[in-house]
Motif scaffolding. Structure first.
Motif, PDB file in Angstrom:
ATOM      1  N   HIS A 173       0.850  -1.199   0.000  1.00 55.64           N
ATOM      2  CA  HIS A 173       0.000   0.000   0.000  1.00 55.64           C
ATOM      3  C   HIS A 173       0.882   1.245   0.000  1.00 55.64           C
ATOM      4  CE1 HIS A 173      -3.115   2.891   0.915  1.00 55.64           C
ATOM      5  NE2 HIS A 173      -4.036   1.945   0.854  1.00 55.64           N
ATOM      6  N   ILE A 174       0.907   1.977  -1.124  1.00 50.56           N
ATOM      7  CA  ILE A 174       1.693   3.203  -1.245  1.00 50.56           C
ATOM      8  C   ILE A 174       0.893   4.371  -0.708  1.00 50.56           C
ATOM      9  CG2 ILE A 174       2.797   4.792  -2.870  1.00 50.56           C
ATOM     10  CD1 ILE A 174       3.353   2.443  -4.682  1.00 50.56           C
ATOM     11  N   GLN A 175       1.474   5.130   0.215  1.00 51.14           N
ATOM     12  CA  GLN A 175       0.780   6.257   0.829  1.00 51.14           C
ATOM     13  C   GLN A 175       0.824   7.495  -0.070  1.00 51.14           C
ATOM     14  OE1 GLN A 175      -0.903   5.955   3.800  1.00 51.14           O
ATOM     15  NE2 GLN A 175      -0.343   3.795   3.657  1.00 51.14           N
ATOM     16  N   HIS A 176       0.385   7.319  -1.312  1.00 49.48           N
ATOM     17  CA  HIS A 176       0.356   8.425  -2.260  1.00 49.48           C
ATOM     18  C   HIS A 176      -0.555   8.029  -3.412  1.00 49.48           C
ATOM     19  CE1 HIS A 176       1.613  12.155  -3.992  1.00 49.48           C
ATOM     20  NE2 HIS A 176       2.687  12.269  -3.228  1.00 49.48           N
ATOM     21  N   PHE A 177      -0.950   9.026  -4.236  1.00 50.03           N
ATOM     22  CA  PHE A 177      -1.812   8.703  -5.377  1.00 50.03           C
ATOM     23  C   PHE A 177      -0.999   8.325  -6.608  1.00 50.03           C
ATOM     24  CE2 PHE A 177      -1.225  13.344  -5.607  1.00 50.03           C
ATOM     25  CZ  PHE A 177      -0.775  13.500  -6.909  1.00 50.03           C
ATOM     26  N   MET A 178       0.334   8.293  -6.483  1.00 49.94           N
ATOM     27  CA  MET A 178       1.208   7.906  -7.583  1.00 49.94           C
ATOM     28  C   MET A 178       2.424   7.194  -7.024  1.00 49.94           C
ATOM     29  SD  MET A 178       3.127  11.458  -8.579  1.00 49.94           S
ATOM     30  CE  MET A 178       4.334  12.175  -7.436  1.00 49.94           C
ATOM     31  N   CYS A 179       3.176   6.544  -7.913  1.00 47.82           N
ATOM     32  CA  CYS A 179       4.425   5.910  -7.510  1.00 47.82           C
ATOM     33  C   CYS A 179       5.546   6.937  -7.522  1.00 47.82           C
ATOM     34  CB  CYS A 179       4.781   4.766  -8.458  1.00 47.82           C
ATOM     35  SG  CYS A 179       3.820   3.264  -8.216  1.00 47.82           S
ATOM     36  N   GLU A 180       6.260   7.033  -6.435  1.00 47.01           N
ATOM     37  CA  GLU A 180       7.458   7.848  -6.378  1.00 47.01           C
ATOM     38  C   GLU A 180       8.483   7.088  -5.548  1.00 47.01           C
ATOM     39  OE1 GLU A 180       6.937  11.553  -4.427  1.00 47.01           O
ATOM     40  OE2 GLU A 180       6.214  10.670  -2.571  1.00 47.01           O
ATOM     41  N   ALA A 181       9.743   7.333  -5.826  1.00 46.82           N
ATOM     42  CA  ALA A 181      10.808   6.533  -5.224  1.00 46.82           C
ATOM     43  C   ALA A 181      10.782   6.523  -3.695  1.00 46.82           C
ATOM     44  CB  ALA A 181      12.165   7.016  -5.740  1.00 46.82           C
TER      45      ALA A 181
END
Length: 309
Positions: A173-181
């Motif tokens: 689960h990424i805590q953002h609306f996009m993928c970032e490093a």
């Protein structure tokens, strides 16, 4: 499963803005308008400058490159965000996540370098006007543009290459609306010290060093403008760099807040808003900033497609 990278996670879940249907609908309309404005505006800039011989100068050559980068940046982020809002598909594949990171790092880094090159162009135009044609020759302009694109694609290749060596075994689960490093590294089951070191090195070079180079250029520009005696002369000199200065201020303020200020990512909501500013709002505003007060662009537009301004 990506066995070559020992990756158990094959997709990630992105965190949206809201679960409220009405809020999602409003955000969808907003982002569609921003995306269309960015694509149409920057596309018009590219077409207009390409078709207008009078705009074939170093300043507008760099502006074409900026428009291309704005299209790349906003296209990397907004289509996936709109899919999440409209279709409620909040997942992204491992390969899609890497692709988004690659093009995002590429466009952001290239824009920072390009803004520095544009600041140097304005410095020469105002502080060395008699030598402008000699210094800002076409070979130098092309060399600067090639360097911007090449250096940044090498940088992003290093970052994404290092990420492919990591293991992701959950959570996803990424805590953002996009993928970032930075957000993706938090999910890695492998040591990320090399990745973090390279991010710091890149932040210092692309963010800090280029920021000071840009500010140094404008320091000389301001000093040169202040030495002009006539008010009209000062106004003309400032008008040649005011648009670029506004773009620099908007872009650097958001990037510094997001990536360089300690603790700036503490608020997820604030981080999302700031990210929207430099991935959606800035690409949509840049064509307006560069054209609304630009007489040369307006004149060229009237020749290509006569309209009433």
């Amino acid at each position: 499963m990506l066995t070559g990278n020992q990756t158990a996670v094959v997709e990630f879940i992105l965190q949206g803005f809201s679960e409220d249907p009405q809020v999602r609908a409003l955000l969808s309309v907003l982002f569609v308008l921003l995306y269309l404005t960015a694509i149409v505006g920057n596309g018009l800039i590219i077409t207009l400058i390409t078709l207008s011989p009078g705009l074939h100068t170093p300043m507008y050559f760099f502006l074409v490159n900026l428009a291309l980068l704005d299209i790349m940046c906003t296209t990397t982020v907004l289509p996936k965000l709109l899919e999440s809002l409209l279709v409620q598909v909040d997942t992204i594949s491992y390969q899609g996540c890497l692709a988004q990171i690659f093009f995002l790092i590429w466009s952001l880094g290239a824009e920072l370098l390009l803004l520095t090159a544009m600041a140097f162009d304005r410095y020469v135009a105002i502080c060395q006007p008699l030598r402008y044609g000699t210094i800002m020759s076409w070979p130098l302009c092309v060399l600067l543009a090639v360097a911007v694109w090449t250096i940044t694609v090498l940088n992003t290749s290093v970052h994404t290459g290092l990420i492919t060596q990591l293991t992701f075994c959950g959570p996803n689960h990424i805590q953002h609306f996009m993928c970032e490093a930075p957000s993706l590294l938090l999910l890695s089951c492998s040591p990320t010290i090399i990745n973090n070191v390279m991010i710091i090195v890149a932040d210092v070079y692309f963010g800090v060093v280029n920021f000071f180079l840009t500010m140094a250029s404008y320091g000389y520009i301001v000093a040169s403008i202040l030495r002009i005696r006539s008010t009209s002369g000062k106004r003309r000199a400032f008008s040649t760099c005011s648009s670029h200065l506004l773009v620099v201020t908007l872009y650097y303020s958001t990037v510094i807040y997001t990536y360089l200020l300690p603790g700036s990512g503490a608020s997820t909501a604030n981080g999302k808003v700031v990210t929207v500013l430099y991935t959606a709002v800035s690409p949509a505003l840049n064509p307006l900033i560069y054209t609304l007060r630009n007489k040369d662009v307006k004149a060229a537009l009237q020749k290509v497609a006569p309209v009433s301004w």
